[in-house]
Design an enzyme around this catalytic site. Sequence first.
Site, PDB file in Angstrom:
ATOM      1  N   CYS A  94       0.868  -1.183   0.000  1.00 46.69           N
ATOM      2  CA  CYS A  94       0.000   0.000   0.000  1.00 46.69           C
ATOM      3  C   CYS A  94       0.904   1.233   0.000  1.00 46.69           C
ATOM      4  O   CYS A  94       2.008   1.173  -0.531  1.00 46.69           O
ATOM      5  CB  CYS A  94      -0.954  -0.021   1.196  1.00 46.69           C
ATOM      6  SG  CYS A  94      -0.127   0.057   2.797  1.00 46.69           S
ATOM      7  N   ARG A  99      -2.229  -0.381   5.567  1.00 43.93           N
ATOM      8  CA  ARG A  99      -3.346  -1.070   4.911  1.00 43.93           C
ATOM      9  C   ARG A  99      -2.948  -2.458   4.415  1.00 43.93           C
ATOM     10  O   ARG A  99      -3.744  -3.398   4.465  1.00 43.93           O
ATOM     11  CB  ARG A  99      -3.904  -0.222   3.763  1.00 43.93           C
ATOM     12  CG  ARG A  99      -4.628   1.029   4.246  1.00 43.93           C
ATOM     13  CD  ARG A  99      -5.057   1.905   3.102  1.00 43.93           C
ATOM     14  NE  ARG A  99      -3.891   2.605   2.551  1.00 43.93           N
ATOM     15  CZ  ARG A  99      -3.942   3.443   1.523  1.00 43.93           C
ATOM     16  NH1 ARG A  99      -5.085   3.687   0.910  1.00 43.93           N
ATOM     17  NH2 ARG A  99      -2.844   4.042   1.101  1.00 43.93           N
TER      18      ARG A  99
END
Length: 133
Positions: A94, A99
């Site tokens: 990410c 994330r």
Amino acid sequence: MIHNLITRSQNLMRLALLSLSSLMLMPIMANAADQNPAIAWDKIATGAMVLDVRTPEEFAEGHIANAVNIPFEQVAEEFAKRGIAKDAPVVLYCHSGRRSSIATKALVAAGYTQTYDGGGYSSLIEAQKAPTK
């Protein structure tokens, strides 16, 4: 009689909590050493699927070649929909690694066994540019 039922219920509850606790630790243990760009690139070089879990807008601004874009909140559901094998090697990344870590944990919890959290996009790109020793 009632005392025995209560004791058994308490023991079953303890066992259930212990089981859940160990299941919750599995994703943490599964990616404890992840986010090493060199390892991520090795896995990519040997054919791992590259998964960008950023937003479509971030993906459009730049991504690793051949990466598939699935936002992190949708990863486990999309993998199931697409019929991706539970043992398929996958490297996730990410922007910063937050994330991708969440998405990796979601995949591990869903039974995927060959996930690797590659961390942040910039770190991966920098590592790719760095000369090998």
